[in-house]
Design an enzyme around this catalytic site. Structure first.
Site, PDB file in Angstrom:
ATOM      1  N   CYS A 140      11.435 -13.920  -0.783  1.00 51.47           N
ATOM      2  CA  CYS A 140      10.124 -14.292  -0.230  1.00 51.47           C
ATOM      3  C   CYS A 140       9.194 -14.901  -1.280  1.00 51.47           C
ATOM      4  CB  CYS A 140       9.483 -13.080   0.430  1.00 51.47           C
ATOM      5  SG  CYS A 140      10.622 -12.209   1.502  1.00 51.47           S
ATOM      6  N   HIS A 175       2.469 -14.280   1.424  1.00 47.83           N
ATOM      7  CA  HIS A 175       3.737 -14.158   2.153  1.00 47.83           C
ATOM      8  C   HIS A 175       3.491 -13.393   3.445  1.00 47.83           C
ATOM      9  CE1 HIS A 175       7.690 -13.246   3.371  1.00 47.83           C
ATOM     10  NE2 HIS A 175       7.702 -12.013   2.927  1.00 47.83           N
ATOM     11  N   ASN A 235       8.380 -12.871   9.955  1.00 47.51           N
ATOM     12  CA  ASN A 235       8.569 -13.006   8.510  1.00 47.51           C
ATOM     13  C   ASN A 235       9.762 -13.920   8.275  1.00 47.51           C
ATOM     14  OD1 ASN A 235       9.413 -12.693   5.848  1.00 47.51           O
ATOM     15  ND2 ASN A 235       9.174 -10.485   5.801  1.00 47.51           N
TER      16      ASN A 235
HETATM   17  C1  LIG Z   1       8.664  -1.789   7.785  1.00 42.74           C
HETATM   18  C2  LIG Z   1       7.235  -1.369   8.043  1.00 42.74           C
HETATM   19  C3  LIG Z   1       6.621  -2.230   9.140  1.00 42.74           C
HETATM   20  C4  LIG Z   1       7.247   0.079   8.561  1.00 42.74           C
HETATM   21  O1  LIG Z   1       5.922   0.495   8.783  1.00 42.74           O
HETATM   22  P1  LIG Z   1       5.387   1.865   8.147  1.00 42.74           P
HETATM   23  O2  LIG Z   1       4.009   2.007   8.631  1.00 42.74           O
HETATM   24  O3  LIG Z   1       5.618   1.820   6.688  1.00 42.74           O
HETATM   25  O4  LIG Z   1       6.309   2.895   8.870  1.00 42.74           O
HETATM   26  P2  LIG Z   1       7.079   4.165   8.243  1.00 42.74           P
HETATM   27  O5  LIG Z   1       8.419   3.717   7.782  1.00 42.74           O
HETATM   28  O6  LIG Z   1       6.172   4.871   7.280  1.00 42.74           O
HETATM   29  O7  LIG Z   1       7.246   5.039   9.536  1.00 42.74           O
HETATM   30  C5  LIG Z   1       6.123   5.548  10.256  1.00 42.74           C
HETATM   31  C6  LIG Z   1       6.608   6.141  11.576  1.00 42.74           C
HETATM   32  O8  LIG Z   1       7.114   5.084  12.425  1.00 42.74           O
HETATM   33  C7  LIG Z   1       8.498   5.339  12.745  1.00 42.74           C
HETATM   34  N1  LIG Z   1       9.203   4.068  12.715  1.00 42.74           N
HETATM   35  C8  LIG Z   1       9.768   3.459  11.649  1.00 42.74           C
HETATM   36  N2  LIG Z   1      10.290   2.273  12.002  1.00 42.74           N
HETATM   37  C9  LIG Z   1      10.048   2.142  13.327  1.00 42.74           C
HETATM   38  C10 LIG Z   1      10.323   1.133  14.284  1.00 42.74           C
HETATM   39  N3  LIG Z   1      10.964   0.003  13.936  1.00 42.74           N
HETATM   40  N4  LIG Z   1       9.912   1.314  15.538  1.00 42.74           N
HETATM   41  C11 LIG Z   1       9.263   2.439  15.908  1.00 42.74           C
HETATM   42  N5  LIG Z   1       8.961   3.441  15.063  1.00 42.74           N
HETATM   43  C12 LIG Z   1       9.355   3.279  13.788  1.00 42.74           C
HETATM   44  C13 LIG Z   1       8.999   6.306  11.702  1.00 42.74           C
HETATM   45  O9  LIG Z   1      10.054   7.064  12.192  1.00 42.74           O
HETATM   46  C14 LIG Z   1       7.754   7.116  11.410  1.00 42.74           C
HETATM   47  O10 LIG Z   1       7.619   8.090  12.441  1.00 42.74           O
HETATM   48  P3  LIG Z   1       6.991   9.537  12.122  1.00 42.74           P
HETATM   49  O11 LIG Z   1       5.562   9.278  11.705  1.00 42.74           O
HETATM   50  O12 LIG Z   1       7.092  10.225  13.431  1.00 42.74           O
HETATM   51  O13 LIG Z   1       7.844  10.124  11.039  1.00 42.74           O
HETATM   52  C15 LIG Z   1       6.380  -1.463   6.776  1.00 42.74           C
HETATM   53  O14 LIG Z   1       6.775  -0.465   5.871  1.00 42.74           O
HETATM   54  C16 LIG Z   1       6.461  -2.791   6.068  1.00 42.74           C
HETATM   55  O15 LIG Z   1       6.056  -3.792   6.604  1.00 42.74           O
HETATM   56  N6  LIG Z   1       6.926  -2.777   4.803  1.00 42.74           N
HETATM   57  C17 LIG Z   1       6.889  -3.882   3.890  1.00 42.74           C
HETATM   58  C18 LIG Z   1       7.557  -5.105   4.411  1.00 42.74           C
HETATM   59  C19 LIG Z   1       7.626  -6.152   3.335  1.00 42.74           C
HETATM   60  O16 LIG Z   1       6.653  -6.491   2.716  1.00 42.74           O
HETATM   61  N7  LIG Z   1       8.785  -6.651   3.069  1.00 42.74           N
HETATM   62  C20 LIG Z   1       8.906  -7.590   1.961  1.00 42.74           C
HETATM   63  C21 LIG Z   1      10.224  -8.146   1.908  1.00 42.74           C
HETATM   64  S1  LIG Z   1      10.391  -9.283   3.205  1.00 42.74           S
END
Ligand SMILES: CC(C)(COP(=O)(O)OP(=O)(O)OC[C@H]1O[C@@H](n2cnc3c(N)ncnc32)[C@H](O)[C@@H]1OP(=O)(O)O)[C@@H](O)C(=O)NCCC(=O)NCCS
Length: 333
Positions: free
Chosen positions: A123, A258, A289
C-alpha cells in the site's frame, strides 16, 4: 591519461502532470460478503466506512487495469506516449511473478522501449514509485515517467476470512511525472519495519500450494496491530513529510492517505489538526482498499469532484505490508 567518466544531471524540479484511473467493473455491496464471515452491513460500515468495493471481472487483470489508467494519465498529460522513458508499476497482484506488469503496460500504451519495472511495496507502492520517478528525473536517468499503482486483490481474497477480505477492491491509478519550472514533488519520507512482516501479507507460499500443503494463498492481517501502527506511527511520518516540504497542515488543499479504513483516515485528520478547508480523500467508501492503487484513485476522484484543488498542495501517505511506508507533499495538476 585517465578518461573522465560522464555522469548525467537532470532537471531541478519535477511535478505530476495528470492522473488516470480504472476501477473494477462490479460494485460489490457489503451484503454480498457478510454471509461467510458472519458479519453485517452495519459492522463493516461502522468499522471501516466501506459501503461497496469495486471488483474486476474474472478476465480483467492488474495489467488491464494499469493499461486503462495509464492511457488516461498520458492522454491528459499532453506528453506523447513515445516520450515516456520510464514506467514504474507498484503492485502486489501481478498475475505472474515475471515478466513485470510495467514492461507490458509500457508496450501497450506506446511507450516501448521505456525502462520498466515493478515495485513491491504494497500500500506504500505508489508513494515509493513517485519518490523514484522524481529522483530519477532529477538525476537525469529519465525525462517523462509513468507511475501506476494497480491491483486485482479479489484474486487473493478468501471469502471466509474476517480479517481483511471485506476491505479489498480492484483498480489502478496512474500519473505522469516530468520536468517542472517550480518544485512539484516534496521530499519523500519513507522506510520499513520488517520486524512486523507477519502483521499483514499472504498466508501461504506458492510452493506450499503447489505441493498440496496449503490452499491458494490469500491476504491476511492482524487488523488491530496494523490499525494501531497506522494511527500512532504513520501520523509521525505524515508530520515529517510536511516538515520536510516546509509546509504547515493549514497550507494543504488536500490530504490523501492510503484508503485502508475510514476510522484511520478520520484519526489522521484529527491528529494532524487539518483545518476544514483541507479536502480529504475518502474513496474507500465506494472503491474499498485497493492497496497501491488507492492513493492515485482517491486523488483522481478528488480532482474530478473538486477541480478548484488544481495547483494546490496535497499530502499523500501510503503504508502497509512489509511493513513499509512512504509520504510526500505534491502539487496537484
Ligand atoms: C480489520 C479491521 C477493520 C477490524 O476492525 P477492529 O475494530 O480492529 O476490530 P477487532 O479485530 O478489534 O474486532 C472487534 C470485534 O469485531 C469482531 N469482528 C472482527 N472482524 C469482524 C468482521 N469482519 N465482521 C464482524 N465482526 C468482526 C471481533 O470478533 C470483535 O468482537 P468482540 O468485540 O465481540 O470480541 C481494522 O482492524 C483495520 O482496519 N485494521 C487496519 C487495516 C489496515 O490499515 N490495513 C493496512 C494494510 S492494507
Amino acid at each position: 591519461m585517465t578518461v573522465s567518466l560522464r555522469q548525467p544531471t537532470g532537471v531541478a524540479h519535477t511535478r505530476i502532470y495528470a492522473y488516470g484511473a480504472a476501477r473494477g467493473e462490479r460494485a460489490v455491496p457489503n451484503e454480498d460478503l457478510i454471509g461467510p464471515i458472519d458479519s453485517s452491513d452495519e459492522w463493516i460500515r461502522q468499522r471501516t466506512g466501506i459501503v461497496t468495493r469495486m471488483r474486476a471481472e474474472a478476465d480483467t487483470d492488474a495489467i488491464d487495469l494499469a493499461t486503462e489508467a495509464t492511457r488516461e494519465a498520458i492522454a491528459r498529460s499532453g506528453v506523447d506516449p513515445s516520450a515516456v522513458d520510464l514506467v514504474i508499476c507498484a503492485t502486489i497482484s501481478n498475475p505472474k511473478q515475471t515478466p513485470s506488469v510495467s514492461a507490458i503496460v509500457a508496450d501497450r500504451v506506446g511507450a516501448n522501449p521505456a525502462a520498466a519495472y515493478d515495485v513491491n511495496a504494497a500500500c506504500a507502492g505508489f508513494a515509493y514509485g513517485v519518490a523514484q520517478a522524481d529522483a530519477l528525473i532529477r538525476a537525469g536517468a529519465a525525462h517523462y515517467a509513468v507511475v501506476v499503482g494497480t491491483e486485482k486483490l479479489s484474486d487473493v481474497v478468501d471469502p471466509t476470512d474476517r480479517s481483511i477480505s471485506f476491505l479489498l477492491g480492484d483498480g489502478a491509478g496512474a500519473v505522469v511525472v516530468g520536468p517542472s519550472d517550480t518544485p512539484g514533488i516534496g521530499p519523500t519520507v519513507w522506510g520499513s519495519d520488517g520486524s512486523k512482516a507477519d502483521a499483514v501479507g499472504m498466508n501461504h507460499t506458492l510452493t506450499d500450494f503447489r505441493d498440496g500443503k496449503a490452499p491458494w494463498p490469500t491476504l491476511r492481517q492482524e487488523g488491530p496491530t496494523v490499525f494501531r501502527w497506522a494511527v500512532w506511527e504513520m501520523v509521525k511520518v505524515a508530520r515529517e513529510a510536511l516538515e520536510a516540504a516546509g509546509v504547515e497542515a493549514s497550507d494543504l488543499a488536500a490530504f490523501v492517505p492510503h484508503q485502508a479504513n475510514m476510522r484511520i483516515i478520520d484519526e489522521f485528520a484529527k491528529q494532524l489538526k487539518l483545518p476544514d478547508t483541507v479536502v480529504i480523500g475518502r474513496d474507500i467508501e465506494t472503491t474499498g482498499n485497493t492497496s497501491a492503487a488507492s492513493i492515485p484513485l482517491a486523488t483522481h476522484r478528488l480532482l474530478e469532484e473538486h477541480p478548484e484543488l488544481s495547483g494546490g498542495l496535497a499530502l499523500q501517505i501510503g503504508f502497509g505490508a512489509g511493513l513499509v511506508f512512504g509520504a510526500q507533499v505534491i502539487v496537484l495538476p
